[in-house]
Design a protein around this motif. Structure first.
Motif, PDB file in Angstrom:
ATOM      1  N   MET A 172       0.849  -1.168   0.000  1.00 52.08           N
ATOM      2  CA  MET A 172       0.000   0.000   0.000  1.00 52.08           C
ATOM      3  C   MET A 172       0.894   1.230   0.000  1.00 52.08           C
ATOM      4  O   MET A 172       1.935   1.246   0.639  1.00 52.08           O
ATOM      5  N   ASP A 208      -3.013   3.782  -3.059  1.00 54.62           N
ATOM      6  CA  ASP A 208      -3.160   2.611  -3.918  1.00 54.62           C
ATOM      7  C   ASP A 208      -2.641   1.398  -3.159  1.00 54.62           C
ATOM      8  O   ASP A 208      -1.868   1.523  -2.217  1.00 54.62           O
ATOM      9  N   ALA A 209      -3.135   0.266  -3.552  1.00 60.51           N
ATOM     10  CA  ALA A 209      -2.747  -0.976  -2.879  1.00 60.51           C
ATOM     11  C   ALA A 209      -2.826  -2.115  -3.872  1.00 60.51           C
ATOM     12  O   ALA A 209      -3.480  -2.018  -4.909  1.00 60.51           O
ATOM     13  N   GLU A 210      -2.142  -3.165  -3.529  1.00 68.04           N
ATOM     14  CA  GLU A 210      -2.215  -4.395  -4.312  1.00 68.04           C
ATOM     15  C   GLU A 210      -2.487  -5.527  -3.337  1.00 68.04           C
ATOM     16  O   GLU A 210      -1.751  -5.706  -2.364  1.00 68.04           O
ATOM     17  N   ILE A 211      -3.579  -6.230  -3.568  1.00 65.16           N
ATOM     18  CA  ILE A 211      -3.913  -7.365  -2.719  1.00 65.16           C
ATOM     19  C   ILE A 211      -3.923  -8.627  -3.559  1.00 65.16           C
ATOM     20  O   ILE A 211      -4.119  -8.578  -4.777  1.00 65.16           O
ATOM     21  N   GLU A 212      -3.701  -9.726  -2.928  1.00 63.24           N
ATOM     22  CA  GLU A 212      -3.638 -10.999  -3.636  1.00 63.24           C
ATOM     23  C   GLU A 212      -5.042 -11.585  -3.733  1.00 63.24           C
ATOM     24  O   GLU A 212      -5.695 -11.859  -2.729  1.00 63.24           O
ATOM     25  N   PRO A 258      -2.853 -10.844  -8.396  1.00 60.68           N
ATOM     26  CA  PRO A 258      -2.935  -9.557  -7.703  1.00 60.68           C
ATOM     27  C   PRO A 258      -4.054  -8.671  -8.243  1.00 60.68           C
ATOM     28  O   PRO A 258      -4.352  -8.674  -9.434  1.00 60.68           O
ATOM     29  N   ILE A 259      -4.666  -7.916  -7.326  1.00 55.48           N
ATOM     30  CA  ILE A 259      -5.703  -6.948  -7.664  1.00 55.48           C
ATOM     31  C   ILE A 259      -5.195  -5.581  -7.221  1.00 55.48           C
ATOM     32  O   ILE A 259      -4.795  -5.408  -6.073  1.00 55.48           O
ATOM     33  N   GLU A 260      -5.207  -4.610  -8.144  1.00 53.74           N
ATOM     34  CA  GLU A 260      -4.751  -3.262  -7.827  1.00 53.74           C
ATOM     35  C   GLU A 260      -5.942  -2.379  -7.476  1.00 53.74           C
ATOM     36  O   GLU A 260      -6.981  -2.441  -8.114  1.00 53.74           O
ATOM     37  N   ILE A 261      -5.770  -1.564  -6.433  1.00 50.37           N
ATOM     38  CA  ILE A 261      -6.816  -0.671  -5.955  1.00 50.37           C
ATOM     39  C   ILE A 261      -6.260   0.753  -5.978  1.00 50.37           C
ATOM     40  O   ILE A 261      -5.169   0.997  -5.478  1.00 50.37           O
ATOM     41  N   ASP A 262      -7.010   1.689  -6.557  1.00 48.26           N
ATOM     42  CA  ASP A 262      -6.653   3.107  -6.566  1.00 48.26           C
ATOM     43  C   ASP A 262      -7.808   3.895  -5.977  1.00 48.26           C
ATOM     44  O   ASP A 262      -8.970   3.636  -6.284  1.00 48.26           O
TER      45      ASP A 262
END
Length: 84
Positions: free
Chosen positions: A1, A27-31, A36-40
């Motif tokens: 994050m 922003d974050a990247e979760i598994e 991986p899924i990117e969140i903005d």
């Protein structure tokens, strides 16, 4: 994050105190199951009141065009985040 500060604006405050508003994104990247899924985030605003006894934080949940207008007043709407 990660968190990115986009803008800051200093506002008038009582003597011995400071009020600042910060515009930021994260922003974050979760598994996920498929990788991986990117969140903005959208542009978010938080206002802080700081004196020698307390730090108060108020968050504006509405989208705004710029940081030059104090959208939420941390003195009247803020939650304590630190006491000295």
């Amino acid at each position: 994050m990660s968190v990115s500060i986009e803008e800051t604006e200093i506002h008038d405050a009582p003597d011995g105190a400071a009020i600042v508003q910060v515009a930021y994104t994260y922003d974050a990247e979760i598994e996920g199951d498929d990788g991986p899924i990117e969140i903005d985030s959208p542009l978010l605003y938080a206002s802080y009141y700081v004196d020698d006894e307390v730090v108060l934080r108020a968050v504006d949940k509405k989208l705004q065009e710029n940081v030059s207008r104090l959208v939420v007043d941390p003195i009247t709407q803020g939650q304590p985040v630190e006491c000295f």
